[in-house]
Structure formats: structure tokens, C-alpha cells
Design a protein around this motif. Structure first.
Motif, PDB file in Angstrom:
ATOM      1  N   ARG A  35     -56.794  17.838  25.072  1.00 16.75           N
ATOM      2  CA  ARG A  35     -57.284  18.959  25.803  1.00 16.75           C
ATOM      3  C   ARG A  35     -58.440  19.344  24.557  1.00 16.75           C
ATOM      4  O   ARG A  35     -59.127  20.489  24.985  1.00 16.75           O
ATOM      5  N   ALA A  36     -58.797  18.690  23.426  1.00 21.16           N
ATOM      6  CA  ALA A  36     -59.758  19.080  22.631  1.00 21.16           C
ATOM      7  C   ALA A  36     -61.177  18.907  22.867  1.00 21.16           C
ATOM      8  O   ALA A  36     -61.173  18.020  24.028  1.00 21.16           O
ATOM      9  N   PRO A  37     -62.039  19.633  22.471  1.00 21.36           N
ATOM     10  CA  PRO A  37     -63.422  19.347  23.183  1.00 21.36           C
ATOM     11  C   PRO A  37     -63.924  17.795  22.542  1.00 21.36           C
ATOM     12  O   PRO A  37     -63.374  17.426  21.862  1.00 21.36           O
ATOM     13  N   SER A  38     -64.916  17.646  23.280  1.00 25.82           N
ATOM     14  CA  SER A  38     -65.423  16.195  23.310  1.00 25.82           C
ATOM     15  C   SER A  38     -66.756  16.287  23.764  1.00 25.82           C
ATOM     16  O   SER A  38     -67.118  16.669  24.894  1.00 25.82           O
ATOM     17  N   TYR A  41     -68.304  15.062  26.834  1.00 23.47           N
ATOM     18  CA  TYR A  41     -67.216  14.726  27.527  1.00 23.47           C
ATOM     19  C   TYR A  41     -66.655  13.158  27.500  1.00 23.47           C
ATOM     20  O   TYR A  41     -66.392  12.328  28.181  1.00 23.47           O
ATOM     21  N   GLN A  43     -64.640  11.595  25.205  1.00 23.54           N
ATOM     22  CA  GLN A  43     -63.301  11.200  25.064  1.00 23.54           C
ATOM     23  C   GLN A  43     -63.135  10.168  24.431  1.00 23.54           C
ATOM     24  O   GLN A  43     -62.211   9.033  24.672  1.00 23.54           O
ATOM     25  N   TYR A 113     -70.238  13.716  15.636  1.00 21.41           N
ATOM     26  CA  TYR A 113     -69.396  14.373  16.569  1.00 21.41           C
ATOM     27  C   TYR A 113     -68.255  13.571  16.841  1.00 21.41           C
ATOM     28  O   TYR A 113     -67.381  14.271  17.060  1.00 21.41           O
ATOM     29  N   ASP A 117     -64.987  15.995  16.793  1.00 17.07           N
ATOM     30  CA  ASP A 117     -64.235  15.805  17.869  1.00 17.07           C
ATOM     31  C   ASP A 117     -62.619  15.405  17.490  1.00 17.07           C
ATOM     32  O   ASP A 117     -61.614  16.137  18.020  1.00 17.07           O
TER      33      ASP A 117
END
Length: 196
Positions: A35-38, A41, A43, A113, A117
Motif C-alpha cells: 500500500r506504500a506509494p510507488s 504506480y 510497483q 525513486y 519507494d
């Protein structure tokens, strides 16, 4: 537990009770990472979970020199390596909806990132551990990284950003670690509104 209470209770636990953590509890902690930011998106981060005693022992045998074993007198029963995957991010930003950003090239990213992330996923797991009544410890991997990744079959394109130990906190008299010798900075010392 309310989020503020979880944040208040969160601290690095360095000594763990040896009892195993039920698999469903471990899965809820791991779910928090999803559920953490990515960025975009993507992932792209994945997680190596060592939750069998033999795997945890092997982890420490491969990564911790004898002279530092004292730091791990009461090791966590669960070890998680948040794995950063740079290529997934570069590939994601080469897709049509991200075209023109130039971020399919590593040098165009202001910060990596893929690591940011993975760090956010690690924090989500640390908070989820507290919510489950567990302790968590984020620590560095200072040796044996390549041997560790090979031993557990981690593909070459993944890189650990650290290690998270998870388990029930051991009863240890007194505060340990840096929190015992350094004060927490006050909120007002950290915040600079509308300028420094």
C-alpha cells in the motif's frame, strides 16, 4: 490502534523474543508494503521474507561478522529485505503514458525513486508491525550482500535498501540504542513554514 498512537509507539526494537510470529500476522505486515506509494504506480519493489529459523540463521551467518554478533544477541524471528528494482522504474517511464519525461534514463531522475519507494514500503511495514503488537528494526546490510542474494536466489537486478527485523519485543531492562542517549528533536525544530 489510531495512527497517531502507532506513530508514537514506533521505535527500533533491537532485541526480540524467540517465539515465532504467526504467518497471518507476518502477511498483514507485508501487505502494508503493498500500500506504500510507488512512482508512476510502478510497483517495482519486491521483498525477500525469511521466516524459518534456518533461513534467519543463514542470513546472519552470511551478513554479520563475529565481532558484531553481540548486536544480534536476541535476533528477530522474521527478516525482510525490501528489494529495490531500478529497471522496473526505467521501463515504466518508457511506456507511452510517461513518454516525453526522459525518465526512462536513470540520470534524469532527481533522486532514485526505486530506493525511495522501497524505503516508504519499509516504513509502512514498521508501522504495521507496531499495529500488530510487534517490534520492528530497520538496519543496514554492511557485509555479505552478494553472497546473501545468491544464497536465496534473488535475481541480479534487485538490490536491498536495508533489512527489517520483525518479532515480539524481548523484555530488556532500560532503553537501548541511540534513543537512550539522544533526545528526540522537538516538532518546532523540524518545521520551516514558508521559508527557512
Amino acid at each position: 490502534m489510531e495512527l497517531r498512537e502507532t506513530l508514537r509507539r514506533r521505535k527500533m526494537v533491537r532485541a526480540f523474543d524467540p517465539r515465532p510470529v504467526p504467518p497471518e500476522v507476518v502477511d498483514r505486515v507485508l501487505w502494508a508494503a503493498s500500500r506504500a506509494p510507488s512512482a508512476g504506480y510502478t510497483q517495482g519493489n519486491e521483498f525477500l521474507v525469511l521466516d524459518e529459523p534456518e533461513s534467519v540463521t543463514r542470513f546472519f551467518d552470511l551478513t554479520v561478522d563475529q565481532e558484531y554478533r553481540r548486536l544480534f544477541e536476541k535476533p528477530p524471528p522474521v527478516v525482510v529485505l525490501p528489494l529495490s528494482h531500478k529497471r522496473a522504474y526505467l521501463d515504466r517511464y518508457a511506456e507511452p503514458d510517461k513518454a516525453g519525461t526522459g525518465m526512462e534514463r536513470e540520470e534524469e531522475w532527481p533522486v532514485p525513486y526505486w530506493d525511495v519507494d522501497a524505503g516508504m514500503a519499509a516504513m509502512a511495514m514498521l508501522l504495521a508491525a507496531v499495529d500488530e503488537g510487534l517490534g520492528g528494526w530497520l538496519f543496514g546490510l554492511f557485509g555479505g550482500e552478494q553472497e546473501l542474494l545468491r544464497a536465496f536466489g534473488v535475481p541480479e537486478e534487485f538490490r536491498p535498501i536495508g533489512v527489517i527485523g520483525i518479532g515480539y519485543p524481548a523484555a530488556v531492562p532500560g532503553e537501548r540504542g541511540s534513543a537512550a542517549t539522544r533526545r528526540r528533536r522537538r516538532f518546532v525544530e523540524l518545521i520551516h513554514r514558508n521559508g527557512w
